[in-house]
Design a protein around this motif. Structure first.
Motif, mmCIF file in Angstrom:
data_model
loop_
_atom_site.group_PDB
_atom_site.id
_atom_site.type_symbol
_atom_site.label_atom_id
_atom_site.label_comp_id
_atom_site.label_asym_id
_atom_site.label_seq_id
_atom_site.Cartn_x
_atom_site.Cartn_y
_atom_site.Cartn_z
ATOM 1 N N ALA A 62 -5.142 -12.962 -9.031
ATOM 2 C CA ALA A 62 -5.310 -11.896 -8.144
ATOM 3 C C ALA A 62 -4.530 -10.922 -7.965
ATOM 4 O O ALA A 62 -3.075 -10.890 -8.264
ATOM 5 N N PRO A 63 -5.093 -9.452 -7.856
ATOM 6 C CA PRO A 63 -4.315 -8.381 -7.807
ATOM 7 C C PRO A 63 -2.983 -8.603 -6.646
ATOM 8 O O PRO A 63 -1.958 -7.964 -6.959
ATOM 9 N N SER A 64 -3.267 -9.308 -5.612
ATOM 10 C CA SER A 64 -2.398 -9.585 -4.545
ATOM 11 C C SER A 64 -1.055 -10.054 -5.131
ATOM 12 O O SER A 64 0.085 -10.020 -4.395
ATOM 13 N N GLN A 65 -0.959 -10.754 -6.285
ATOM 14 C CA GLN A 65 0.256 -11.232 -6.884
ATOM 15 C C GLN A 65 1.137 -10.116 -7.322
ATOM 16 O O GLN A 65 2.171 -10.891 -7.726
ATOM 17 N N LEU A 66 0.627 -9.102 -7.587
ATOM 18 C CA LEU A 66 1.447 -8.194 -8.261
ATOM 19 C C LEU A 66 2.149 -7.090 -7.403
ATOM 20 O O LEU A 66 1.586 -6.795 -6.595
ATOM 21 N N GLN B 179 -2.158 -2.314 -6.308
ATOM 22 C CA GLN B 179 -2.031 -3.698 -6.821
ATOM 23 C C GLN B 179 -3.283 -3.965 -8.044
ATOM 24 O O GLN B 179 -3.283 -4.643 -8.929
ATOM 25 N N GLU B 180 -4.419 -3.041 -7.645
ATOM 26 C CA GLU B 180 -5.392 -3.185 -8.727
ATOM 27 C C GLU B 180 -5.044 -2.660 -10.048
ATOM 28 O O GLU B 180 -5.321 -3.458 -11.074
ATOM 29 N N GLN C 199 -3.131 -7.552 -17.309
ATOM 30 C CA GLN C 199 -4.444 -8.361 -17.983
ATOM 31 C C GLN C 199 -4.200 -7.785 -19.511
ATOM 32 O O GLN C 199 -4.428 -8.224 -20.421
ATOM 33 N N LYS C 200 -3.924 -6.225 -19.566
ATOM 34 C CA LYS C 200 -4.179 -5.848 -20.713
ATOM 35 C C LYS C 200 -2.728 -6.156 -21.701
ATOM 36 O O LYS C 200 -2.891 -6.452 -22.986
ATOM 37 N N MET C 201 -1.739 -6.048 -21.101
ATOM 38 C CA MET C 201 -0.306 -6.390 -21.430
ATOM 39 C C MET C 201 -0.417 -7.787 -22.284
ATOM 40 O O MET C 201 0.171 -8.179 -23.466
ATOM 41 N N ALA D 134 0.770 -1.125 -0.074
ATOM 42 C CA ALA D 134 -0.032 -0.122 -0.016
ATOM 43 C C ALA D 134 0.895 1.245 -0.098
ATOM 44 O O ALA D 134 2.072 1.340 0.390
ATOM 45 N N ARG D 135 0.163 2.231 -0.500
ATOM 46 C CA ARG D 135 0.917 3.588 -0.405
ATOM 47 C C ARG D 135 1.347 4.201 1.117
ATOM 48 O O ARG D 135 2.304 4.738 1.170
#
Lengths: 229, 299
Positions: B120-124, B97-98, B105-107, B70-71
């Motif tokens: 899941a976002p938490s993996q990034l 992360q979101e 997903q886009k890339m 988190a920031r």
């Protein structure tokens, strides 16, 4: 059936007067000859009836409707009540006799079973039942004109307009065509025929409307050609 | 009034066949002009994907360790405050992360294996995206953070990325200009082929008017002809687009424009572009025939 009331029609911005204050009445079932020299307004008269032209002033009624007021999309429905025959036949050269006649019904959306019964009937009427599979260029001029009449009549119009239908035909063939038009007239169809041929006008003794310079010069119930004779 | 379907099919195919050369020219022109539009649109999407990280002038990305999520994390705060004190930095944004998940997903839109690897976002990792006053200072700025606690990696937009973005812009403008010219000529060609069709059938049309065929009855076969030319042209244009796009990708990889990501557009995007091309073809066809009919079928 047909009424012209003070109809005036000019071409080229008024410099050429085709019809001037023309008034006449034609009843249902009449046979009318429209005579007069070239340029007297006969063809304009017919074109106005078909609404290929609109009068500059005056009113025209066909079958109870004032056709000057007709909106463009209704014009085709007017023309379905008016059969048309011309000096040059205007047949489609790549269609057979019966296809030419059937085409007139096809393009106004008549169902196929009606076409299948009407076409042989009308070809029988004009005496071409045996030549229904011929192409127009395999027929004589008189026969081609019979096909054109069959096409004009197949939809049972109220009025048959004929613009010099015998202009290209010899006297014997002309008599045949006139007998055919007479027969069609006897079914109750109004026939209006523009012609130069005084022989047939004089021999038929029907109503004659003579036009000259855009005016009705003469209107006789059992008239003769009278011009040039 | 309903116009029988059978009749339209018969008339339209006769028309197309009678003037097949003109129809062919119209179809080819539509195909090429639309393929230009298609390639440009596809390329735009691909560049958009491949450079997802480097949009709107971002030249440096600082990725944090997995434990910084988190920031508000102290290590992230330290990086942020240091960035805001640097005069070279024009703007910094935080990608949580979101945000990272959406970008991922886009890339890898067209690579199900890679896309499936992250669920899941938490993996990034989270990251900072930095826009500089001068792109040339990228490595200098980045170097300051390489050994910062909590930072896992610093990535730079390479020259190729900038070139690619420039090329993409140029291509879009060039394709639009070329396509506009070709589109005008395809409308004119369709107009001309319909005009020829009307001319070659003027006798029939004359008889039709005489016996009282409605205007729509006369028009519809001609309109169908224009529509078919437009749509067939567009369909061929889609094929050409596929071909040109793959050749283009080859060209880019052969010229060693090394990218972080492969050039791809997702199947969904490709389908949308193709559908748009076909809709466009239909509009061109209908427009051309409408123009021709307006002038030549006056009652």
């Amino acid at each position: 059936m047909i009424r012209f009331e003070n109809v005036t029609k000019t071409y080229k911005d008024g410099s050429i007067m085709a019809l001037e204050a023309c008034t006449t009445d034609i009843q249902k079932g009449e046979f009318v000859f429209l005579v007069g020299p070239s340029g007297s307004g006969k063809t304009t008269f017919l074109r106005l009836l078909l609404r290929e032209e609109v009068p500059d002033s005056g009113k025209i009624w066909v079958a109870g409707k004032q056709i000057g007021r007709l909106s463009t999309w209704k014009v085709p429905y007017l023309r379905r009540n008016l059969g048309c025959v011309f000096q040059d036949f205007r047949l489609l050269p790549n269609k057979t006799v019966s296809e030419n006649v059937a085409f007139a019904l096809e393009v106004i959306g008549r169902p196929r079973h009606i076409i299948a019964t009407q076409v042989p009937q009308v070809l029988d009427l004009v005496g071409l039942a045996k030549k229904s599979d011929r192409l127009p260029n395999e027929l004589s001029g008189g026969e081609q004109q019979r096909v054109a009449i069959a096409r004009a009549f197949v939809n049972r119009p109220l009025v048959l307009l004929a613009d010099e239908p015998t202009g290209n035909l010899d006297p014997a063939t002309t008599r045949g065509i006139m007998r055919l038009l007479d027969r069609i007239n006897k079914t109750g169809t109004t026939v209006i025929m523009a012609t130069h041929d005084f022989v047939i006008v004089d021999s038929m003794r029907r109503r004659v409307i003579e036009l000259a310079h855009g005016h009705v010069m003469r209107d006789q119930v059992r008239g003769i050609y009278g011009y040039g004779t | 009034m309903a116009v029988p379907f059978e009749y339209v099919v018969k008339e339209t195919s006769t028309n197309l066949w009678r003037n097949w050369m003109v129809s062919f020219a119209a179809i080819v022109t539509v195909a090429f002009s639309l393929s230009f539009v298609g390639v440009a649109a596809l390329f735009r999407q691909e560049v958009d994907h491949a450079t997802a990280r480097w949009q709107s002038g971002v030249t440096v990305a600082i990725f944090m360790n997995g434990n910084v999520t988190a920031r508000s994390d102290p290590q992230a705060k330290a990086v942020e405050s240091q960035l805001s004190n640097m005069p070279q930095v024009a703007k910094e944004t935080f990608c949580n992360q979101e945000c990272a998940f959406v970008e991922y997903q886009k890339m890898f839109a067209n690579d199900p294996t890679l896309r499936g690897a992250i669920t899941a976002p938490s993996q990034l990792p989270v990251s900072f995206r930095i826009k500089l006053n001068h792109a040339s200072q990228a490595s200098q700025v980045g170097a300051e953070f390489t050994n910062q606690p909590g930072v896992s990696a610093v990535e730079y937009a390479k020259g190729e990325v900038e070139q690619l973005l420039k090329l993409s812009k140029f291509l879009q403008v060039a394709a639009v200009v070329a396509a506009l010219g070709l589109l005008v000529s395809s409308v004119v060609l369709i107009l001309n082929s319909i005009r020829l069709a009307i001319y070659s059938r003027r006798k029939e049309v004359g008889v039709m008017k005489l016996v009282g065929a409605t205007n729509w009855f006369i028009r519809i076969p001609f309109m169908a002809e224009g529509l078919i030319q437009g749509v067939v042209g567009a369909a061929i244009g889609c094929g050409l687009t596929t071909f040109f796009a793959s050749e283009f990708r080859k060209l880019i990889s052969e010229n060693k424009i090394q990218l972080l990501q492969p050039m791809t557009a997702s199947t969904g995007e490709t389908v949308i572009i193709y559908l748009l091309l076909i809709a466009f073809g239909a509009i061109i066809g209908a427009g051309g025939s409408a123009l021709a009919l307006r002038r030549f079928l006056d009652v």
